[in-house]
Structures are given as structure tokens and as C-alpha cells.
Design a protein around this motif. Structure first.
Motif, PDB file in Angstrom:
ATOM      1  N   ILE A 301     -28.503  41.998 -27.655  1.00  0.00           N
ATOM      2  CA  ILE A 301     -29.440  42.860 -26.918  1.00  0.00           C
ATOM      3  C   ILE A 301     -28.873  43.281 -25.574  1.00  0.00           C
ATOM      4  O   ILE A 301     -29.269  44.315 -25.037  1.00  0.00           O
ATOM      5  CB  ILE A 301     -30.830  42.215 -26.729  1.00  0.00           C
ATOM      6  CG1 ILE A 301     -30.722  40.916 -25.956  1.00  0.00           C
ATOM      7  CG2 ILE A 301     -31.526  41.998 -28.046  1.00  0.00           C
ATOM      8  CD1 ILE A 301     -32.089  40.438 -25.468  1.00  0.00           C
ATOM      9  N   THR A 302     -27.932  42.510 -25.053  1.00  0.00           N
ATOM     10  CA  THR A 302     -27.365  42.906 -23.766  1.00  0.00           C
ATOM     11  C   THR A 302     -26.101  43.738 -23.930  1.00  0.00           C
ATOM     12  O   THR A 302     -25.526  44.189 -22.939  1.00  0.00           O
ATOM     13  CB  THR A 302     -27.027  41.676 -22.902  1.00  0.00           C
ATOM     14  OG1 THR A 302     -26.150  40.824 -23.649  1.00  0.00           O
ATOM     15  CG2 THR A 302     -28.268  40.914 -22.514  1.00  0.00           C
ATOM     16  N   GLY A 303     -25.679  43.938 -25.152  1.00  0.00           N
ATOM     17  CA  GLY A 303     -24.523  44.802 -25.377  1.00  0.00           C
ATOM     18  C   GLY A 303     -23.186  44.129 -25.162  1.00  0.00           C
ATOM     19  O   GLY A 303     -22.182  44.811 -24.945  1.00  0.00           O
ATOM     20  N   ASP A 347     -24.152  45.994 -16.103  1.00  0.00           N
ATOM     21  CA  ASP A 347     -25.054  46.961 -15.491  1.00  0.00           C
ATOM     22  C   ASP A 347     -26.390  46.331 -15.107  1.00  0.00           C
ATOM     23  O   ASP A 347     -27.435  46.992 -15.108  1.00  0.00           O
ATOM     24  CB  ASP A 347     -25.305  48.141 -16.455  1.00  0.00           C
ATOM     25  CG  ASP A 347     -24.082  49.036 -16.588  1.00  0.00           C
ATOM     26  OD1 ASP A 347     -23.181  48.926 -15.738  1.00  0.00           O
ATOM     27  OD2 ASP A 347     -24.030  49.838 -17.541  1.00  0.00           O
ATOM     28  N   ASP A 349     -29.826  44.695 -15.165  1.00  0.00           N
ATOM     29  CA  ASP A 349     -30.913  44.587 -16.152  1.00  0.00           C
ATOM     30  C   ASP A 349     -30.652  45.436 -17.395  1.00  0.00           C
ATOM     31  O   ASP A 349     -31.242  45.194 -18.457  1.00  0.00           O
ATOM     32  CB  ASP A 349     -32.241  45.034 -15.527  1.00  0.00           C
ATOM     33  CG  ASP A 349     -32.726  44.026 -14.501  1.00  0.00           C
ATOM     34  OD1 ASP A 349     -32.208  42.892 -14.509  1.00  0.00           O
ATOM     35  OD2 ASP A 349     -33.594  44.387 -13.685  1.00  0.00           O
ATOM     36  N   ALA A 350     -29.813  46.443 -17.260  1.00  0.00           N
ATOM     37  CA  ALA A 350     -29.546  47.319 -18.404  1.00  0.00           C
ATOM     38  C   ALA A 350     -28.544  46.708 -19.373  1.00  0.00           C
ATOM     39  O   ALA A 350     -28.260  47.286 -20.425  1.00  0.00           O
ATOM     40  CB  ALA A 350     -29.040  48.668 -17.916  1.00  0.00           C
ATOM     41  N   GLY A 351     -28.015  45.555 -19.029  1.00  0.00           N
ATOM     42  CA  GLY A 351     -27.081  44.897 -19.925  1.00  0.00           C
ATOM     43  C   GLY A 351     -25.646  45.298 -19.662  1.00  0.00           C
ATOM     44  O   GLY A 351     -25.295  45.730 -18.548  1.00  0.00           O
ATOM     45  N   PHE A 352     -24.819  45.150 -20.675  1.00  0.00           N
ATOM     46  CA  PHE A 352     -23.389  45.426 -20.539  1.00  0.00           C
ATOM     47  C   PHE A 352     -23.039  46.736 -21.239  1.00  0.00           C
ATOM     48  O   PHE A 352     -23.712  47.158 -22.186  1.00  0.00           O
ATOM     49  CB  PHE A 352     -22.570  44.295 -21.151  1.00  0.00           C
ATOM     50  CG  PHE A 352     -22.628  43.015 -20.370  1.00  0.00           C
ATOM     51  CD1 PHE A 352     -21.674  42.726 -19.413  1.00  0.00           C
ATOM     52  CD2 PHE A 352     -23.645  42.101 -20.596  1.00  0.00           C
ATOM     53  CE1 PHE A 352     -21.724  41.542 -18.685  1.00  0.00           C
ATOM     54  CE2 PHE A 352     -23.716  40.918 -19.872  1.00  0.00           C
ATOM     55  CZ  PHE A 352     -22.751  40.634 -18.918  1.00  0.00           C
ATOM     56  N   MET A 353     -21.958  47.330 -20.778  1.00  0.00           N
ATOM     57  CA  MET A 353     -21.472  48.572 -21.384  1.00  0.00           C
ATOM     58  C   MET A 353     -19.964  48.436 -21.619  1.00  0.00           C
ATOM     59  O   MET A 353     -19.223  48.070 -20.697  1.00  0.00           O
ATOM     60  CB  MET A 353     -21.748  49.741 -20.433  1.00  0.00           C
ATOM     61  CG  MET A 353     -21.074  51.037 -20.819  1.00  0.00           C
ATOM     62  SD  MET A 353     -21.993  51.912 -22.064  1.00  0.00           S
ATOM     63  CE  MET A 353     -23.238  52.690 -21.063  1.00  0.00           C
TER      64      MET A 353
END
Lengths: 572, 607
Positions: A301-303, A347, A349-353
Motif C-alpha cells: 500500500i505504500t508503494g 513522499d 503520507d503518500a507513500g513511496f514512488m
């Protein structure tokens, strides 16, 4: 509903452990360097022999294609005798047939005042004969002397530092009994009780040799998918010298993977240390610490589980650093040939990219199989560069410079150096790497630390069935530096998990106190800062593991400072 | 040309020398330069050395050697044939010999510059080592064949890997124009939209990809992290669970790369192909693949294991046991072999031996969730439902997306009246599987019990889409459409269609099907026909002495005669009888479905 009939794929899954054809072509061309100039001074000089490091890793390579022979081993840089400089501990494998004489054991080298290293294995008692893979360093009993956990193929071992230059095997005494094939381990105070717990990454259920085949049906080391995954293990430090296996109660033991590496950091910035596990061919794990003694696996979910193409890569080593200067920790991990290494930008709260492509770290890595890796500001220009240790797990074409006598010569690859342009964009810098790029081996562990306390970080690389190599950092410096040792005097040890923020010209540089990253290794626990042109830092702020924040006055650059937590600080 | 003996320690020099001589006799050596430097150039500019690659095949599998040898011979016989060079490249590529395949593709491109496959495959091989080197070859392939969506999206993927996002986007758009159902292009554009923080656009792209490939792990993974970015953790978690349930990426629709993959004859590839057949229900093809491996490697454990599994599935239990016993003799500590043998023995009614093997599997691998499931299955069949329930629960602890365990645990719970709990498990079983008619049916029946008729209709329709010949599903849906207590779910015409099919299948002799057809006809307003059909059913019931059924039909007939359709009363909340794995006539059927007897008597084929 009918019963379950398992279907199995053949032993060698080329998806995960890709081979290259042997023979015909030249090896992949070395990374294309810019034209060297007179100013291109090699950044690394090998000094292994010069300082007396004569260790040669032995894994008992024979015709059995016994997987552990190709996977180890790591190393540690730590000050075991508390004399202020970094000693070297090198993990050895073992000869399963017992033919190697003398039998391989781990070795401890003490740094002498003249900068040489002396083999003190016998006196130290650290000559563990296990089939060694990884090592973790941490002071579990808070006595001021760092102890040693060994991740082995077979029973792990735990050595307590007696404080007099010797160690005692306390494995059974403290109650740890991980008998799986462990590759990496790290100390982490997951419950913030002041005592370091131990997280162990287990690889495969691989009880005995088996031979697999490559895509052409030739005998080869098996890939990970030929063996079942296993669960990782977390031991809680009870504070009385004993440990309890809390894998089940924390949730860690609920999921099985094929783990090789780990890093423990507070990735979501909630004050609780999390754990990122690199799995070989399986989705990686991000165990987010719930703060109540449990963890939740959140990589998907966090990527941070799959790359941008939805692929679970063959992840090996892992490191983290704030490459974009936004105050959180980005993740970098190494992979097989024909997979790129991957960098995940944090990123918040948006997780990882997955920003591998844009970072420039992907393309140059696709020819190689990476293991150890570390972010480090090699030239003190204020941004994090990257060093990567490479070495195949499947045969490939022979590189010029590989030792033709080596039994693993067809697995040898050059190591890589990447420079950061300050905008989190990296370029491969083989023309500057010097000896680090020229010594072709089956590299595995990579540790960084300031071995000579001259303010820059040096690099030590281990080679499977090959010699250890110590590279002195000779990079022309672009600026000043600061090294911070963060100590909690109440605990009498380095404050693992502390976050150190240095302010320079209004810019805040974030580093952490954490030696456990790369692959199967333990690095210098001190935080290193390249400061660029700044001759002093304006402020140093430390967020201690218990959440308290302490500000330290600014000071001049180019020094090693030890900052101690104030005993008056109140966590509330 | 030759990088020297020190760089090729495994070379079979006799073969190489012989063929090199053959090749050099007829092919002028066009170049003696550095091969690696040449790779930077586009295909037409490359003058590759016309040396036939000599891969090291020492100890390689015999079918691989044979295949490569034949392909080489073709080149030797016709060194000016681009097709022959290209085919050799394909065969080498298929067996992981990428470095050897590359010059073949390049030579093929020189000799046959009109075939887009050669620059494309050159690009694909190069892209895996150095994406930027591949660009010119992609461009050449597109120049020759501008209408290939697959080439465009592969090129775009390569640009994305290299961080050239705008160029990647342009190629993805082209790929999508050429093929609006190109999943890779949709995912690529979605990925780029995420990077540009255009989250709604990304959601649209991913959602479209999901419509095309609902069981693609990559789509679910992308949706999981997109929902996190959009601040919807619940949906993110849901998608993450689906990644676990559907762990495979959908195959790339690329006919050229499929052509390469199809040439692989190494045992791993053949087994993988067999497994793909298995997944698609092509049991004979799967069996042939596993037997093909065993022909050359009779002791190949994986082939034996998979062959045993496919034989069990076909009901050829004795043969399966034989294969699995052979596997066991070769790998006594293999938990999978023990587990599968246990299942085969259970089918053979050797239950104590079956249990012994399952227990051995669990001793060897205490975390083997499928073995726990199998244990539960055997125990349940023995009526030991408490123990079966514990085994299913353990299987689910170890693997929360084990759909069989969810389904069977649902059955056990339902049989104890714990319908809500059962529904939870059946919901999971449906959500985490591509096709699961049994779980669908069980869930539909449970919904009927709970008076959730609309959901039941939807599920039964979905079940019939998945398996159009499933008579149990057909009967259930026809019954609901004809007799549902809630008028808005009834559809007499559709019910008639389904019921007529059921009657035809039994050649008009199956009384409950006739009874159902009559109800459907009445619901459709065709009372004359309903009366006729009902009378026929009545005659057959009388003739066969089924008095209970006769009374039931008579009561319905009276309704039709006064031009009233039959509708069920809302059902009592009864527990649902277990369904899984058994034909309905064995299991007792869904207790409160109005025309359940009609369903029960139909011979339902075991899937």
C-alpha cells in the motif's frame, strides 16, 4: 471444493535469477565514463595489503552448487575495544565438506595506532566457525561495549563483548536459537524500552544441496524460487540479558519471505522504528511499527513492495538516505542483472514512488547484480553519493581484471560509484572510482566508515571466495565535514534510531544513527555530514529514540563530535 | 572476433571451430571491430560479424542442444538468410543465451531489413542490459512496422526505465491509439499520471486496465498505492489483498516475444507451459508437457509432481498414485509430494495412508498451508468437522487468500448455523479467486437465506458467465427469476430460457426441471403452456410413484389454472447445507430454495 494439488515450477526460475550466456560475446562494456581529465583523481585507493588485511573469504565452492557458497558474506566496522577507532570484523563461510585447511572462521582485525590492522581473532574469541552470512553490531546489555550477532546458514551465534578485548559466546544463555538460513540481522529498539532487540532476516528453507539448471538446462546455482520461503525472526531484549522470540506476537512471523537484507528506520516519521526487508524475487516487506508491540506489513500500500512495472524484484542489499533533502528517508536497493537497482522516494503520507529512471541509477545498474550499497557523501559537497558492490549469482562472461584462478571467476563483476548532482540525479562515475571500480570480484558486503578518522568515509568490500578489499577515500573534497556520534549516557551506548539534523546556511541535513544497512553488514554508527563550503554548522538537533528533541549549539566544521543526551530531558 | 580463451572457459571448441569454418567459407568477414561498440549503432548501420555464435552448451539439456544445433545448421546451410539468422537468435534468446542471440538478430536485420522483428528483438535484448542503447533499434523497428502497439509500449517501457518520461508518454499514447486495449500502455500512462500528481487520471487509466485484466497483480498493486496517495487506506488495503490473491502479472500481449517464448524447450519452460495449460483447464496439453519433460528426465521431481496433480484432477487416481510414488522414492523429504500423494490416496479411499502423508508433509513444512487445507478436506469428508475447521483455520492463518479453505470453512460454519461467518468466508473465496463457482453458489444460497435476493441473482448470473454449462447455477438462477418473493428480481422470459435448457438436457424426462419450467412460463404470463408443462410433470411424477412431488406439482398446477404464477414465501432463516465439492444430489441442496428439488435431481457434472 476439491483438494489442493500444488503445482511446482522447475528449479531455476530465470525470471528471478537471470543468467547470461557464457562465452560468445565480450562482457557487457564497462560503464561508459566521461573522458578522464588530469583532474580526475581516483577517489579510492585500495590499502588492504598496506594495512595488513589479509583475509580471504572461503565458501568451499565445489561442484555441488550449494547455494550458501555464493551468497555470503558481510562485514562490520565497529570499535570493539572502545579506543576511538574502527576495527574490522569479517564474516567467513564454511566448507561443508571440510576440505579447506584451516577451516574457515570469522576474523577480527584490530586497528593499531599506526593505521595497520592486526588479526586478534584468537584473543578475542570471535573466530566463529559457523557458515557465516551476516553480522549485526549492538550493545545489547548497555555496558558500553558493542556486542555481535551472527546471521548464519544454520545456527546463529551471539557474542557478548566482555570489555577486555574478548567476547563470550552467549547464544544459548540469552535464548536466541534461530537455526534457519539467516542472511542479515540488525539491532533495533522496536519497543523503545532502551534495550536493543534483534531482527533477523531469514532467506530460504534450504536444508541440503540441490542443483538447478539455467535456461539452457545447464547446471547452475538454484534461484530462490526453488526453495520455500521462511519467516523472519524478532527477538525482544528482556533487559536482563535474555531475549524472547516475539515473532508471533509482533506479527513478523506471520508472513514468509525470501529475505536477504534489512534496514531499520522510522520511515513514516511517527517516532517508532520500522523495518524494511528486501526479499529475493518476492515483494519486499515494510513492517510499520504500530507502537503497541506489533507491526503491520505495509509495503504494497505504500508503494515499496514492487517497482514501477509491478515487478517483485530480486532485492539483495538496501540502504536509505534523504537524497532529496526533504527530511525523510528514501530507499535504495540492489538487484539482479537485467533488473535495475531501484530507488523509492519517500513522499511522506503518500507513500513511496519508484523514481529509478529519473534518478539515473537504473540504466547503469542493469548489467550487474548488486549486493551491498551505501549512500555516502564522498566528496563533502553536501549531497549523498552512492557506492554499490556487485557480483553475480549465475555464470556470465568473464571480465578483464577478474582473477582467472578464482573458482568463481565467471561470477565476478566490477563495483560501481555514482555521484549525486545535488538534485538527486546520479551519474555513474567509473572514471573516478579508481581501485573500487577496478577490483573485479564477487562482491557482497559493503561497509562504510571513517577508518582513519580523517573526516571522510572509507569503503570496505567483501568478496565471496575472494579477498576483502579496503578502499581509502581519496576523493578531492568539495567542502567541509562533520561527524556526529550520538550517545545516550543513561544507556552507555550509541543511540541507535536517533535522528541528527544539522543546519548549514539555513539548510537542514538529516542523517540517522544506524549502522545496519547495505548487505549482511554493519557500518560506522556515527552520522557523517558533508557540509559543502560551510565552515561551521549553525545548529545540531537530535531527536533521540525516545522522542525527546535536544538542540546543540553550532560549532566549527571538520571535527568529530560526541553529543550526549541530556539526562534532564523528559520524554513526555 | 574471439575474445580469447580466457574469457570463455567453458567453450566446446570442436563444435565452434567446425561451424566457424563452415560459416567463414561462405560469409565474408565484414568487420573485425569491437562488438560492443557496434551495439550502439542502429541496425542498418551495423555490419555484424558473420560468425555463428557458439554458446557453451556443455551439460545443457538434450532438447535444448538439439534445438540450437538445428537452428545453427539452418544458418550454416543458408548464411545469407535473414530468417535463418533470426530464428537462431530466437532459439538462443528463448534459452537465456542473450549475448549469443544479439549478433544473430543484428545479422538478420542486415540481411532482411524489411522484417521489423529483428531490430525489435535486438532492442529488447539490449534494453535488458542498457535501455539507452536500445533506442535506435526500437526506432528502426517502428519505422518498418509503425502499426505495432506492442513495439510502441515496449519502447515506452524502456524510456520510462531510462527516466525519459515525455518520450515514454508519447509512445504509450501511440500504443493506445493502435490498440485501445493495450494494458501496458494504460498502466504506463497511469504511472506517468501518478508522477504528475494527476491522480484522477491515473485512476481512470488503472480502472480501464482492471476491466481488461481483472486478475492482474500489477493493476491491483498500482491501485493499492494510488489509493494510498488519494488518502483512501481502506481501498488501498483491499487492493493489496488482491495482489496477494492474484500474484501473477497478466502476460504481455506481444506476438513477437510470445514467438520467442514458445521456442523454449528446457524443462523449466516446458513445465511452466504445462502449468499455464493447467490454469486454463487444458489438462491434456498440460499432461503432454509434463510427460515431455519426463521423457528426457524420468526423475524430474517437478514434472512427476505436476503430472500426478493433473492426473488426480482428471480422476485417473491409480496413475496419479504411481507417478507420485515415483516422485516420493526420489524425494522423500518433499512436503509437496507427500501432500499430493495424500490427496490421491484419499480419492482412492485409502484414508489412513492419506492422512499419514499429509501429516508427514506438515512435519516437513509446518507452514504449508495447502497441506492444512488438504488435511481439513479429508477430515471433513470423515465427518470430523471440528478438526476440519481447525485445519482450515490454520491454512487461512498461513495464507489469508487460500480460497479453497475459505470456501470449505464457510461450509462447515454454515452447517452449524453460523451463516454470517460463513458468508464472510465465501465472500473472501469469491473475491480472491478468478473463477470459483462453488463459492459463488454457496454465497448466493446464503444470500437467499438472508433475503438478499438481488445479490443472489447477481452472483448466480456471474457464476453462469464463468461456467455457462453449470446446471446447478442455471437451476438456481431460473428458480429465483421465476419465483423470487421480491417482484423486481423476477424475469419470467429469462427464467423460461434457462429452464428450457434444463429440460432439454434431461430430454424432457426430469420432473423438477419441468416443474421449474412451468413456474417460469407462468411468471412470463404464458399460463396455457405452464399448465401443459405442469401436467406433463404431474404424469411423470405419478408414473414414477413420487407422491410428495406429485402433490407439490398439483398445488402449483391449480395456481396456473387460475392464471396465477407461483411465488415463494420469504425463506426461513435456516442454515445452509454444505455444498462444496459434491454434486447436489449428494449434498442435499440449498434447503430453502423454492424449487430446490428440481435442482437437486439434476446430475451436476463434477468440475
Amino acid at each position: 471444493m476439491s483438494p489442493s494439488l500444488s503445482h511446482a515450477v522447475g528449479c531455476c526460475l530465470v525470471i528471478l535469477w537471470t543468467i547470461s550466456g557464457c562465452g560468445k560475446s565480450k562482457p557487457p562494456p564497462p560503464p561508459a565514463p566521461p573522458q578522464a581529465t588530469s583532474q580526475d583523481v581516483p577517489w579510492f585507493t585500495e590499502i588492504s595489503q598496506q594495512v595488513g588485511l589479509d583475509f580471504h573469504h572461503e565458501s568451499g565452492v565445489d561442484d555441488s552448487y550449494f547455494m550458501p557458497q555464493i551468497v555470503g558474506s558481510g562485514a562490520a566496522l565497529f570499535d570493539y575495544d572502545a579506543d576511538g577507532d574502527l576495527d574490522i570484523y569479517l564474516i567467513n563461510s564454511a566448507d561443508r565438506l571440510g576440505k579447506t585447511v584451516p577451516a574457515p572462521i570469522n576474523r577480527l582485525y584490530r586497528r593499531e595506532d599506526d593505521g595497520t590492522y592486526r588479526d586478534v581473532t584468537t584473543a578475542s574469541g570471535l573466530g566463529d566457525p559457523g557458515f557465516g552470512m551476516g553480522v549485526a553490531i549492538g550493545d545489547y546489555d548497555n555496558d558500553g561495549y558493542p556486542d555481535v550477532y551472527l546471521a548464519n546458514y544454520g545456527p546463529d551465534a551471539f557474542y557478548r563483548n566482555n570489555g577486555d578485548g574478548s567476547f563470550t559466546d552467549v547464544t544459548s544463555q540469552v535464548g536466541v536459537n534461530n537455526n534457519e538460513w539467516a542472511c542479515s540481522a540488525a539491532f533495533i529498539d522496536y519497543d523503545l524500552d532502551g534495550y536493543l532487540d534483534v531482527f533477523i532476516v531469514n532467506y530460504l528453507d534450504y536444508p541440503e544441496p540441490k542443483v538447478c539448471t539455467d535456461s539452457a538446462g545447464r547446471p547452475e546455482y538454484c534461484g530462490p524460487s526453488a526453495s520455500p520461503p521462511v519467516a523472519d525472526v524478532l527477538y525482544r531484549n528482556n533487559g536482563d540479558g535474555s531475549f524472547t522470540d516475539v515473532s508471533a506476537s509482533t506479527g513478523i512471523g506471520a508472513i514468509r519471505g525470501r529475505g536477504l537484507g534489512l534496514i531499520c528506520e522510522d520511515f513514516n516519521d511517527d517516532g517508532w522504528p520500522d523495518v524494511y526487508i528486501t526479499n529475493d524475487g518476492d515483494a519486499n516487506f515494510l513492517w510499520l511499527n504500530n507502537g503497541d508491540g506489533t507491526f503491520t506489513e505495509s509495503a504494497t500500500i505504500t508503494g515499496a513492495a514492487f517497482n514501477a512495472f509491478g515487478e517483485a524484484e530480486a532485492s539483495m542489499g538496501v540502504t536509505a538516505g534523504d537524497i532529496d533533502d526533504d527530511g525523510d528517508l528514501d530507499l535504495f536497493m540492489t538487484h539482479l542483472r537485467r533488473e535495475s537497482n531501484t530507488i523509492y522516494r519517500n513522499d511522506g503520507d503518500a507513500g513511496f514512488m519508484d523514481v529509478t529512471g529519473a534518478s539515473g541509477l537504473g540504466t547503469p545498474s542493469m548489467r550487474f547484480t548488486g549486493f551491498g550499497a551505501a549512500f555516502v557523501d564522498l566528496d563533502h559537497d553536501g549531497d549523498l553519493d552512492l557506492v554499490v558492490a556487485n557480483g553475480r549469482v549465475k555464470r556470465g562472461v568473464l571480465y578483464d581484471g577478474a582473477d582467472p584462478q578464482s573458482t568463481l571467476r565467471d561470477y565476478a563483476e566490477p563495483n560501481l560509484l555514482f555521484l549525486n548532482d545535488g538534485q538527486a540525479r546520479f551519474s555513474e562515475a567509473g572514471h573516478l572510482a579508481g581501485a573500487l571500480g577496478q577490483r573485479i570480484g564477487v562482491s557482497r558486503g559493503l561497509v562504510v566508515g571513517d577508518i582513519d578518522n580523517d573526516g571522510d568515509l572509507d569503503v570496505l568490500i567483501t568478496n565471496c571466495n575472494g579477498p576483502v578489499r579496503l578502499f581509502r577515500n581519496d576523493a578531492p573534497k568539495q567542502g567541509h565535514w562533520l561527524i556526529v556520534r550520538a550517545v545516550d549516557p543513561a544507556l552507555r551506548r550509541d543511540a541507535y534510531g536517533a535522528r541528527v539534523v544539522v543546519t548549514v546556511g539555513g539548510r537542514k541535513i538529516h542523517r540517522t544513527i544506524n549502522p545496519g544497512y547495505s548487505y549482511a553488514s554493519s557500518c560506522d554508527p556515527r552520522a557523517h555530514f558533508g557540509l559543502g563550503s560551510a565552515e561551521r554548522v549553525e545548529e545540531i538537533v537530535i531527536r533521540w529514540p525516545d522522542g525527546t528533541i535536544e538542540r546543540f549549539a553550532g560549532r566549527g566544521a571538520d571535527q568529530i563530535v560526541t553529543l550526549s543526551k541530556s539526562l534532564k530531558l523528559d520524554p513526555s | 572476433m574471439d575474445t580469447g580463451p580466457t574469457t570463455r572457459p567453458y567453450r566446446c571448441t570442436f563444435w565452434r571451430d567446425l561451424l566457424l569454418v563452415c560459416a567463414w567459407c561462405v560469409v565474408p568477414l565484414a568487420c573485425s571491430g569491437d562488438e560492443s561498440a557496434e551495439l550502439d549503432q542502429p541496425a542498418e548501420a551495423v555490419d555484424s560479424p558473420a560468425v555463428i555464435p557458439t554458446p557453451d552448451l556443455r551439460d545443457a539439456e538434450a532438447p535444448v542442444i538439439e534445438k540450437i544445433t538445428k537452428a545453427r545448421e539452418q544458418v550454416v546451410q543458408d548464411v545469407d538468410s535473414g530468417g535463418a539468422w533470426g530464428r537462431l537468435g530466437i532459439v538462443l534468446d528463448a534459452h537465456g543465451l542473450y549475448d549469443d542471440a544479439l549478433p544473430c538478430y543484428q545479422r538478420a536485420g542486415q540481411l532482411d531489413p524489411t522484417d521489423h522483428r529483428w531490430p525489435y528483438l535486438t532492442a529488447v535484448v539490449l534494453a535488458d542490459d542498457d535501455p539507452m542503447q536500445a533506442i535506435s533499434h526500437f526506432e528502426r523497428a517502428i519505422e518498418i512496422e509503425p502499426r505495432s502497439s506492442a513495439i510502441r509500449h515496449t519502447f515506452a517501457d524502456t524510456m520510462l526505465r531510462g527516466g525519459r518520461l515525455q518520450e515514454a508518454e508519447a509512445q504509450y499514447f501511440e500504443a493506445l491509439k493502435l490498440d485501445p486495449e493495450n494494458r501496458n500502455a494504460l498502466l504506463g500512462l497511469g504511472e506517468l499520471a501518478v508522477r504528475g500528481n494527476r491522480l484522477e487520471e491515473a485512476l481512470g487509466r488503472f480502472s480501464r486496465a482492471l476491466e481488461l485484466e481483472p486478475y492482474d497483480s500489477e493493476v491491483h498493486e498500482k491501485l493499492a498505492r494510488l489509493y494510498t496517495r488519494m488518502g483512501d487506506p481502506a481501498k488501498a488495503e483491499q487492493e493489496a489483498m488482491l495482489v496477494k490473491a492474484f500474484p501473477e502479472k497478466a502476460p504481455v500481449r506481444d506476438p513477437i516475444r510470445a514467438e520467442v517464448a514458445a521456442e523454449a524447450v528446457n524443462s523449466t519452460s516446458v513445465i511452466r507451459r504445462g502449468l499455464a495449460h493447467t490454469r486454463h483447464g487444458r489438462d491434456r496439453d498440460a499432461e503432454a508437457a509434463f510427460r515431455q519433460v519426463l521423457e528426457s528426465q524420468p526423475e524430474h521431481i517437478k514434472a512427476l509432481l505436476n503430472l500426478g496433480a493433473i492426473l488426480v484432477r482428471q480422476g485417473r487416481i491409480a496413475e496419479a498414485i504411481e507417478q507420485l510414488r515415483t516422485a516420493l522414492s526420489l524425494a522423500q523429504d518433499n512436503a509437496e509430494v507427500h501432500s499430493n500423494l495424500g490427496v490421491a490416496l484419499a480419492y482412492d479411499k485409502q484414508v489412513p495412508q492419506a492422512l499419514e502423508h499429509i501429516q508427514t508433509a506438515l512435519r516437513l513444512d509446518p507452514n504449508y498451508n495447502e497441506a492444512y487445507y488438504n488435511l481439513g478436506w479429508i477430515l471433513e469428508a470423515q465427518g470430523k468437522t471440528d478438526q476440519a475447521q481447525a485445519a482450515y483455520q490454520r491454512a487461512l492463518e498461513l495464507n489469508p487468500v487460500n480460497v479453497r479453505a475459505h470456501n470449505n470453512l464457510g461450509k462447515v460454519l454454515a452447517s452449524r448455523g453460523q451463516l454470517d461467518e460463513a458468508v464472510k468466508h465465501w465472500r473472501h473465496a469469491v473475491a480472491y479467486s478468478r473463477e470459483n463457482p462453488e463459492a459463488l453458489f454457496n454465497l448466493a444460497v446464503a444470500f437467499i437465506q438472508q433475503e438478499r435476493f438481488g445479490e443472489a441473482v447477481s452472483l448466480l448470473e456471474r457464476g453462469l458467465q464463468q461456467d455457462p454449462q453449470n446446471l446447478r447455477m442455471m437451476a438456481g438462477l431460473a428458480t429465483l427469476l421465476a419465483t423470487c418473493p421480491e417482484a423486481w428480481h423476477r424475469d419470467g422470459d429469462k427464467a423460461v430460457q434457462l429452464a428450457e435448457h434444463l429440460v432439454q438436457r434431461s430430454e424432457g424426462k426430469h420432473i423438477p426441471s419441468l416443474n421449474l419450467l412451468a413456474a417460469a412460463q407462468a411468471e412470463a404470463g404464458d399460463f396455457d403452456r405452464a399448465v401443459g408443462t405442469s401436467r406433463r410433470a404431474l404424469e411423470l411424477a405419478r408414473a414414477s410413484g413420487q407422491t410428495t412431488l406429485e402433490q407439490l406439482i398439483q398445488s402449483r398446477l391449480r395456481l396456473y389454472q387460475i392464471r396465477k404464477p407461483y411465488h415463494q414465501e420469504p425463506p426461513a432463516r435456516n442454515p445452509v447445507a454444505p455444498q462444496g465439492g459434491r454434486p447436489l444430489e449428494e449434498s442435499g441442496g440449498p434447503g430453502s430454495l423454492g424449487d430446490d428439488r428440481g435442482i437437486r435431481a439434476i446430475k451436476t457434472p463434477r468440475r
